[in-house]
Design a protein around this motif. Structure first.
Motif, PDB file in Angstrom:
ATOM      1  N   ARG A  11       0.838  -1.196   0.000  1.00 39.36           N
ATOM      2  CA  ARG A  11       0.000   0.000   0.000  1.00 39.36           C
ATOM      3  C   ARG A  11       0.878   1.253   0.000  1.00 39.36           C
ATOM      4  O   ARG A  11       2.019   1.228   0.448  1.00 39.36           O
ATOM      5  CB  ARG A  11      -0.979   0.022   1.178  1.00 39.36           C
ATOM      6  N   TYR A  12       0.346   2.313  -0.519  1.00 40.19           N
ATOM      7  CA  TYR A  12       1.020   3.618  -0.475  1.00 40.19           C
ATOM      8  C   TYR A  12      -0.073   4.674  -0.612  1.00 40.19           C
ATOM      9  O   TYR A  12      -1.183   4.377  -1.061  1.00 40.19           O
ATOM     10  CB  TYR A  12       2.068   3.734  -1.593  1.00 40.19           C
ATOM     11  N   ALA A  13       0.271   5.874  -0.224  1.00 40.67           N
ATOM     12  CA  ALA A  13      -0.707   6.963  -0.316  1.00 40.67           C
ATOM     13  C   ALA A  13      -0.895   7.311  -1.792  1.00 40.67           C
ATOM     14  O   ALA A  13      -0.081   8.014  -2.393  1.00 40.67           O
ATOM     15  CB  ALA A  13      -0.215   8.170   0.472  1.00 40.67           C
ATOM     16  N   LYS A  15      -1.750   8.730  -5.187  1.00 42.73           N
ATOM     17  CA  LYS A  15      -1.977  10.102  -5.669  1.00 42.73           C
ATOM     18  C   LYS A  15      -2.876  10.125  -6.894  1.00 42.73           C
ATOM     19  O   LYS A  15      -3.561  11.103  -7.147  1.00 42.73           O
ATOM     20  CB  LYS A  15      -0.644  10.778  -6.041  1.00 42.73           C
ATOM     21  N   GLN A  68      -6.854  18.312  -4.684  1.00 44.50           N
ATOM     22  CA  GLN A  68      -6.194  16.989  -4.704  1.00 44.50           C
ATOM     23  C   GLN A  68      -7.045  16.006  -5.538  1.00 44.50           C
ATOM     24  O   GLN A  68      -8.157  15.640  -5.161  1.00 44.50           O
ATOM     25  CB  GLN A  68      -5.967  16.480  -3.277  1.00 44.50           C
ATOM     26  N   GLN A  70      -7.021  12.944  -6.169  1.00 43.97           N
ATOM     27  CA  GLN A  70      -7.432  11.609  -5.674  1.00 43.97           C
ATOM     28  C   GLN A  70      -8.929  11.570  -5.373  1.00 43.97           C
ATOM     29  O   GLN A  70      -9.591  10.558  -5.548  1.00 43.97           O
ATOM     30  CB  GLN A  70      -6.729  11.248  -4.354  1.00 43.97           C
ATOM     31  N   PRO A 156      -4.655   8.230   2.882  1.00 42.11           N
ATOM     32  CA  PRO A 156      -5.100   8.953   4.080  1.00 42.11           C
ATOM     33  C   PRO A 156      -4.905  10.438   3.848  1.00 42.11           C
ATOM     34  O   PRO A 156      -3.893  10.845   3.293  1.00 42.11           O
ATOM     35  CB  PRO A 156      -4.156   8.448   5.174  1.00 42.11           C
ATOM     36  N   MET A 157      -5.872  11.243   4.260  1.00 43.57           N
ATOM     37  CA  MET A 157      -5.756  12.683   3.995  1.00 43.57           C
ATOM     38  C   MET A 157      -6.278  13.535   5.143  1.00 43.57           C
ATOM     39  O   MET A 157      -7.368  13.303   5.652  1.00 43.57           O
ATOM     40  CB  MET A 157      -6.576  13.047   2.739  1.00 43.57           C
ATOM     41  N   GLU A 158      -5.450  14.504   5.521  1.00 43.93           N
ATOM     42  CA  GLU A 158      -5.985  15.563   6.385  1.00 43.93           C
ATOM     43  C   GLU A 158      -5.698  16.931   5.778  1.00 43.93           C
ATOM     44  O   GLU A 158      -5.927  17.948   6.430  1.00 43.93           O
ATOM     45  CB  GLU A 158      -5.496  15.428   7.840  1.00 43.93           C
ATOM     46  N   GLY A 159      -5.248  16.906   4.552  1.00 44.05           N
ATOM     47  CA  GLY A 159      -4.978  18.155   3.834  1.00 44.05           C
ATOM     48  C   GLY A 159      -6.236  18.682   3.160  1.00 44.05           C
ATOM     49  O   GLY A 159      -6.372  18.592   1.933  1.00 44.05           O
ATOM     50  N   LYS A 198       9.652   2.870   0.088  1.00 43.71           N
ATOM     51  CA  LYS A 198       9.054   3.361   1.339  1.00 43.71           C
ATOM     52  C   LYS A 198      10.119   4.033   2.193  1.00 43.71           C
ATOM     53  O   LYS A 198      11.199   3.486   2.371  1.00 43.71           O
ATOM     54  CB  LYS A 198       8.457   2.206   2.143  1.00 43.71           C
ATOM     55  N   ARG A 200      10.976   4.967   5.814  1.00 43.86           N
ATOM     56  CA  ARG A 200      10.588   4.758   7.204  1.00 43.86           C
ATOM     57  C   ARG A 200      11.831   4.847   8.079  1.00 43.86           C
ATOM     58  O   ARG A 200      12.943   4.563   7.616  1.00 43.86           O
ATOM     59  CB  ARG A 200       9.945   3.365   7.397  1.00 43.86           C
TER      60      ARG A 200
HETATM   61  C1  LIG Z   1      -3.180  11.543   8.915  1.00 46.45           C
HETATM   62  C2  LIG Z   1      -2.575  11.587   7.546  1.00 46.45           C
HETATM   63  C3  LIG Z   1      -2.833  12.660   6.708  1.00 46.45           C
HETATM   64  C4  LIG Z   1      -2.324  12.684   5.403  1.00 46.45           C
HETATM   65  N1  LIG Z   1      -2.706  13.682   4.541  1.00 46.45           N
HETATM   66  C5  LIG Z   1      -2.386  13.566   3.214  1.00 46.45           C
HETATM   67  C6  LIG Z   1      -2.950  14.450   2.250  1.00 46.45           C
HETATM   68  O1  LIG Z   1      -3.729  15.349   2.561  1.00 46.45           O
HETATM   69  N2  LIG Z   1      -2.619  14.262   0.961  1.00 46.45           N
HETATM   70  C7  LIG Z   1      -1.775  13.264   0.550  1.00 46.45           C
HETATM   71  O2  LIG Z   1      -1.527  13.134  -0.648  1.00 46.45           O
HETATM   72  N3  LIG Z   1      -1.223  12.415   1.453  1.00 46.45           N
HETATM   73  C8  LIG Z   1      -1.523  12.528   2.764  1.00 46.45           C
HETATM   74  N4  LIG Z   1      -1.006  11.628   3.672  1.00 46.45           N
HETATM   75  C9  LIG Z   1      -0.131  10.552   3.192  1.00 46.45           C
HETATM   76  C10 LIG Z   1       1.276  10.591   3.773  1.00 46.45           C
HETATM   77  O3  LIG Z   1       2.009  11.608   3.173  1.00 46.45           O
HETATM   78  C11 LIG Z   1       1.901   9.215   3.571  1.00 46.45           C
HETATM   79  O4  LIG Z   1       1.145   8.258   4.275  1.00 46.45           O
HETATM   80  C12 LIG Z   1       3.346   9.155   4.070  1.00 46.45           C
HETATM   81  O5  LIG Z   1       4.152   9.991   3.299  1.00 46.45           O
HETATM   82  C13 LIG Z   1       3.904   7.750   4.035  1.00 46.45           C
HETATM   83  O6  LIG Z   1       3.848   7.229   2.734  1.00 46.45           O
HETATM   84  P1  LIG Z   1       3.005   5.922   2.345  1.00 46.45           P
HETATM   85  O7  LIG Z   1       1.663   6.047   3.015  1.00 46.45           O
HETATM   86  O8  LIG Z   1       2.885   6.006   0.849  1.00 46.45           O
HETATM   87  O9  LIG Z   1       3.762   4.724   2.802  1.00 46.45           O
HETATM   88  C14 LIG Z   1      -1.473  11.635   4.971  1.00 46.45           C
HETATM   89  C15 LIG Z   1      -1.201  10.583   5.858  1.00 46.45           C
HETATM   90  C16 LIG Z   1      -1.751  10.533   7.106  1.00 46.45           C
HETATM   91  C17 LIG Z   1      -1.487   9.337   7.984  1.00 46.45           C
END
Ligand SMILES: Cc1cc2nc3c(=O)[nH]c(=O)nc-3n(C[C@H](O)[C@H](O)[C@H](O)COP(=O)(O)O)c2cc1C
Length: 210
Positions: A11-13, A15, A68, A70, A156-159, A198, A200
């Motif tokens: 998994r990854y965030a 885009k 964004q 996504q 995951p997003m809080e932006g 990743k 970490r």
């Molecule tokens: C609480 C939280 C808020 C986040 N907000 C955003 C966001 O608004 N937009 C985004 O593209 N990624 C967001 N991320 C993703 C992180 O940048 C990402 O999880 C982190 O860089 C680690 O990378 P990975 O999840 O791909 O392993 C958020 C992650 C978390 C846990």
């Protein structure tokens, strides 16, 4: 590496989602169940979870989240919204649920109800809301892991602008505040982020073994 951890690595965030792919109803139910099974302080679950597939609403959420992409391309968008008015009425409703689920008299649960009311009541209004919001992060964590298990992508997003998101979803009327958003779906082959290693902290930096 365990299959569980392999999926966490996979998994990854995300885009960029493939806007043509949709999550099946069966998988959606499994994801909802994972959210529902999440632990929360005292078991109060002081939040609601909105699941959005309406393209118009997804576009409005994108605007509320600095564009964004996504949010528009995802199959479904999950919005975690914490209660902004957590009070004795929610505790009472939870106590009623315990009573019904476990066949226990309400009176037998008085001590537990009093404890929760004391803990919640002792918090300032702001602290209470932060506490409620914290609980949503646990549910988000479960959702990300459950999605990975089904090879469903997420971000995951809080932006985002909470005021704007609340407006789009009419949350204020229900005393809810959006704390987190998670678009779900399937990664686009064009999303170059999927190939990034990743990043970490190394174990020796992250863990303190006593
Ligand atoms: C609480 C939280 C808020 C986040 N907000 C955003 C966001 O608004 N937009 C985004 O593209 N990624 C967001 N991320 C993703 C992180 O940048 C990402 O999880 C982190 O860089 C680690 O990378 P990975 O999840 O791909 O392993 C958020 C992650 C978390 C846990």
């Amino acid at each position: 590496m365990s299959t569980y951890n392999k999926n966490l690595k996979w998994r990854y965030a995300t885009k960029k989602f493939d806007a043509t792919k949709r999550i099946s109803e069966t998988d959606l139910e499994l994801l909802k169940e994972a959210i529902q099974l999440s632990a929360s302080s005292y078991g109060l679950q002081p939040y609601k979870v909105l699941i959005i597939s309406d393209p118009k609403i997804k576009s409005q959420l994108k605007v509320a989240a600095n564009g964004q992409q996504q949010l528009e391309d995802a199959s479904h968008v999950v919005v975690f919204a914490n209660l902004s008015d957590l009070s004795e009425k929610h505790v009472a409703s939870y106590i009623e649920n315990i009573s019904k689920t476990r066949g226990v008299e309400i009176q037998q649960l008085d001590g537990y109800a009093n404890l929760m009311n004391r803990v919640v009541g002792d918090l300032s209004e702001d602290a209470r809301e932060v506490w409620a919001a914290k609980q949503t992060y646990i549910a988000l964590g479960n959702l990300l892991s459950a999605a990975a298990d089904l090879k469903i992508d997420s971000c995951p997003m809080e932006g985002f602008d909470a005021e704007k998101v609340a407006e789009v979803l009419n949350l204020k009327e229900f005393n809810l505040t959006p704390s987190l958003i998670a678009p779900l779906g399937y990664r686009s082959t064009e999303d170059t982020t999927q190939h990034y290693d990743k990043v970490r902290k190394p174990e020796e930096e992250l863990f303190i073994t006593i």
